[in-house]
Scaffold this motif. Structure first.
Motif, PDB file in Angstrom:
ATOM      1  N   ALA B  23       0.842  -1.205   0.000  1.00 10.66           N
ATOM      2  CA  ALA B  23       0.000   0.000   0.000  1.00 10.66           C
ATOM      3  C   ALA B  23       0.878   1.257   0.000  1.00 10.66           C
ATOM      4  N   ASP B  24       1.901   1.227   0.823  1.00  9.86           N
ATOM      5  CA  ASP B  24       2.792   2.390   0.904  1.00  9.86           C
ATOM      6  C   ASP B  24       3.556   2.620  -0.409  1.00  9.86           C
ATOM      7  N   ARG B  25       3.953   1.530  -1.044  1.00  5.04           N
ATOM      8  CA  ARG B  25       4.672   1.671  -2.319  1.00  5.04           C
ATOM      9  C   ARG B  25       3.732   2.251  -3.386  1.00  5.04           C
ATOM     10  N   LEU B  26       2.479   1.794  -3.386  1.00 10.07           N
ATOM     11  CA  LEU B  26       1.498   2.321  -4.350  1.00 10.07           C
ATOM     12  C   LEU B  26       1.238   3.807  -4.068  1.00 10.07           C
ATOM     13  N   ASP B  28       3.377   5.943  -2.720  1.00  6.35           N
ATOM     14  CA  ASP B  28       4.544   6.722  -3.156  1.00  6.35           C
ATOM     15  C   ASP B  28       4.575   6.869  -4.684  1.00  6.35           C
ATOM     16  N   ALA B  29       4.218   5.781  -5.370  1.00  8.18           N
ATOM     17  CA  ALA B  29       4.215   5.836  -6.840  1.00  8.18           C
ATOM     18  C   ALA B  29       3.185   6.843  -7.331  1.00  8.18           C
ATOM     19  N   THR B  30       2.056   6.891  -6.638  1.00  7.03           N
ATOM     20  CA  THR B  30       0.995   7.827  -7.035  1.00  7.03           C
ATOM     21  C   THR B  30       1.450   9.263  -6.802  1.00  7.03           C
ATOM     22  N   LEU B  31       2.064   9.487  -5.626  1.00 10.00           N
ATOM     23  CA  LEU B  31       2.520  10.847  -5.310  1.00 10.00           C
ATOM     24  C   LEU B  31       3.580  11.310  -6.307  1.00 10.00           C
ATOM     25  N   THR B  32       4.465  10.387  -6.671  1.00  8.85           N
ATOM     26  CA  THR B  32       5.515  10.734  -7.646  1.00  8.85           C
ATOM     27  C   THR B  32       4.897  11.128  -8.981  1.00  8.85           C
ATOM     28  N   ALA B  33       3.920  10.331  -9.402  1.00 10.44           N
ATOM     29  CA  ALA B  33       3.272  10.615 -10.689  1.00 10.44           C
ATOM     30  C   ALA B  33       2.477  11.907 -10.630  1.00 10.44           C
ATOM     31  N   LEU B  34       1.881  12.172  -9.482  1.00  3.97           N
ATOM     32  CA  LEU B  34       1.132  13.429  -9.337  1.00  3.97           C
ATOM     33  C   LEU B  34       2.064  14.626  -9.444  1.00  3.97           C
ATOM     34  N   THR B  35       3.243  14.478  -8.870  1.00  3.72           N
ATOM     35  CA  THR B  35       4.215  15.565  -8.921  1.00  3.72           C
ATOM     36  C   THR B  35       4.551  15.900 -10.374  1.00  3.72           C
ATOM     37  N   ALA B  36       4.665  14.854 -11.203  1.00  2.36           N
ATOM     38  CA  ALA B  36       4.930  15.076 -12.620  1.00  2.36           C
ATOM     39  C   ALA B  36       3.803  15.855 -13.290  1.00  2.36           C
ATOM     40  N   ILE B 165       4.119  -1.479  -9.821  1.00  2.00           N
ATOM     41  CA  ILE B 165       3.672  -0.469  -8.851  1.00  2.00           C
ATOM     42  C   ILE B 165       3.707   0.926  -9.473  1.00  2.00           C
ATOM     43  N   ALA B 166       4.791   1.224 -10.168  1.00  2.00           N
ATOM     44  CA  ALA B 166       4.924   2.549 -10.785  1.00  2.00           C
ATOM     45  C   ALA B 166       3.814   2.767 -11.809  1.00  2.00           C
TER      46      ALA B 166
END
Lengths: 395, 205
Positions: B23-26, B28-36, B165-166
């Motif tokens: 859940a935490d990895r998902l 983080d991947a979402t937050l990273t993509a949102l930042t983009a 996950i990414a």
């Protein structure tokens, strides 16, 4: 009688007493109910209200029979329901049965309409649970008409049409029994109660105060919207659930075995958690007084307070003792305290006598005593024979 | 306007929990993509294990404790949900299902949602499609196409877990940006679209 009505209501469950292993028979419970009602009157309570169910472990399938029998043995007690199934009962039969009860009890009858919550009851009575709200709306529209018009022509979706039908007996003194609409979570029913200017009963016994407040506030604001008065002038009823002894510890010790295995909430939250989350109060009469007065904080000044005291297998002697404590120690204080807190302009709890006086004043009294009925009767299109003949000709 | 909130629901029972880890990895991947996308979000964790007894009590009484009520409100109000469960007996765990049974029909409608599941071996990976997706479809959530299943062995091999996950995080972020949830009207709001007046009920409004 004070400006509020206090009483007891029952779901009519037959449940084993977990402390003795004894399960009362239907006959014992039914006779026990009569004893409870008589006790309620004896100790000065105002209302006895029956549930309606059509499946075990409940026995209350025939409320007006029960209430008529109790009416014959009491003088002042208001006989009511909590609730009468407006969905699966024929509204014509409700009109007839409760008008009859109203006559026999000299105006001591009112009723609370509800949809019911046992799925199979709908198909057993030929209805579909998905039509629950629609049935409540349509059936009450007919019931209301039957009690306010002398000759009824009606057609709807869920019942055979009526042409030239007169519900007998007409309501006592030309004034229909007061109607409460009960719903725990449907805004549509609060809206319905508001539209007609009827009462709204929220059976809050399993619900937190935020939920009750939201339902009651919607009803009050819509009551005003439909021109029946200020929001504070609407008619609100609430439930409550109590068990009392002279000390809190005694009350908890005595009630816990029933609570822990009770059909509705047993094996779930602890007694303490449930007391915190819902109106359930297990303790001293003073604690019950304090808790009940707090309902006003979120429901406003209200008219009717009904307590559940006879479920989960509690033996009759215990139930009668609870009614005794309510009548002698709790309700006299509640009457006094609520009256002191009560804002100006808040209506008293509805009684037949007051409603007749108001109807006379407003000229809306029906039947032999009033003019409204005769005026209608003079209309040719409402003549029973002519209407039936016309219907026959059209067919 | 405050940041959108991603609510991460995890039904793991162990501590540490591989379900929570996924859940935490998902997240983080979402937050990273949102930042983009030039966006950011707040994250709220809803861990079901401490709510287990409250959920059982709610099933019996319909009464929510403050803790459960708070968790339900977080999920119902979320802008996105990441929901991850361990697989038991060829389905989501009973605790996971029981929590979503508290949610009423329609309350998750249109919420962008990413699913994940964990299990001992990859043989259980179909659970995402045979059990989880149908439930969230019923609840009308918008579920992203990728669902990550993490078997025990995935954590110790180059099996592409990180890539999956990414991808799922990217899909959730894309959906949040492109098709943010629609707020349903409150049936108690007399000015709102969901309120039904008596005239409407009688059918002549």
């Amino acid at each position: 009688m004070s400006s509020m009505q206090f009483g007891i209501f029952s779901v009519s469950d037959i449940t084993q007493d977990p402390t003795t292993g004894k399960t009362p028979t239907e006959h014992e419970r039914i006779k026990g109910w009569v004893a409870m009602a008589k006790k309620a009157e004896e100790v000065g309570l105002d209302v006895f209200a029956t549930g309606e169910h059509h499946n075990p472990p409940f026995f209350s399938s025939s409320p007006t029979t029960t209430l008529g029998y109790i009416a014959a043995q009491t003088e002042k007690l208001i006989l009511s329901t909590a609730t009468t199934l407006i969905t699966t009962n024929d509204p014509v039969k409700i009109a007839e049965d409760f008008a009859m009860l109203q006559h026999l009890s000299d105006g001591r009858a009112d009723l609370t309409l509800g949809r019911g919550n046992t799925g199979p009851v709908y198909p057993w009575f030929g209805k579909d649970i998905r039509d629950g709200i629609e049935l409540a709306i349509e059936n009450y529209a007919l019931l209301h008409k039957l009690w306010h018009e002398s000759v009824v022509n009606w057609s709807g979706k869920h019942r055979t049409p009526l042409t030239g039908f007169t519900s007998t007996p007409a309501p006592l003194d030309g004034v229909a029994p007061f109607v409460w609409h009960g719903s725990i979570r449907s805004p549509q029913i609060a809206e319905q109660a508001a539209y007609y200017g009827d009462g709204f009963f929220h059976n809050n016994i399993f619900w937190n105060k935020e939920h009750t407040e939201r339902m009651v506030q919607l009803y009050r604001s819509r009551f005003a919207h439909y021109g029946h008065g200020e929001p504070e002038q609407a008619f609100v009823g609430l439930g409550g659930q109590v068990f009392m002894k002279q000390t809190e510890q005694q009350a908890k010790d005595a009630f816990r075995p029933y609570f822990d295995v009770a059909p509705v909430y047993g094996h779930g939250p602890s007694l303490e958690e449930f007391t915190e989350a819902t109106p359930l109060t297990v303790g001293t009469p003073e604690q019950v007084i304090e808790r009940t007065l707090s309902f006003r904080d979120y429901a406003g000044d209200y008219q009717r307070q009904l307590f559940l005291v006879d479920h989960a297998g509690l033996p009759l002697e215990e139930v009668l003792e609870q009614i005794e404590i309510l009548g002698t120690e709790v309700v006299p204080v509640l009457r006094r305290e609520f009256d002191l807190l009560r804002a100006d302009g808040v209506p008293d709890a509805p009684t037949h006598a007051a409603r007749v006086a108001a109807a006379r004043e407003a000229g809306t009294q029906m039947g032999e005593q009033g003019n409204a009925w005769q005026e209608q009767g003079a209309r040719a299109d409402l003549d029973t024979g002519a209407a039936i003949a016309r219907q026959g000709g059209e067919a | 306007m405050s940041s959108p909130r991603i609510v991460v629901v995890s039904a793991g029972l162990g501590e540490p929990s591989s379900t929570k880890l996924l859940a935490d990895r998902l997240r983080d991947a979402t937050l990273t993509a949102l930042t983009a996308h030039g966006q950011h979000a707040e994250v709220v964790d809803v861990t079901l294990r401490p709510l287990a007894q409250d959920i059982a009590s709610h099933m019996l009484t319909h009464n929510a404790t403050d803790a459960l009520d708070g968790a339900m409100k977080e999920v119902i109000d979320a802008e996105a949900i990441i929901a991850v469960t361990p697989v038991f007996n060829m389905s989501y765990s009973g605790l996971f299902k029981s929590f979503f049974d508290v949610i009423e029909e329609g309350q998750l409608a249109s919420i962008p949602t990413a699913l994940g599941a964990t299990g001992g071996t990859a043989r259980h990976s179909m659970v995402m499609d045979t059990a989880m997706r149908p439930m969230f479809a019923y609840l009308k959530a918008q579920v992203v196409p990728t669902g990550v299943f993490a078997a025990a062995e995935d954590w110790g091999s180059a099996s592409g877990l990180e890539r999956r996950i990414a991808r799922e995080g990217q899909e959730l972020a894309d959906l949040m940006v492109a098709m943010p949830r629609r707020r349903e009207a409150d049936p108690f709001d007399i000015e709102g679209d969901a309120f039904v007046s008596f005239e409407q009920m009688l059918g002549h409004a």
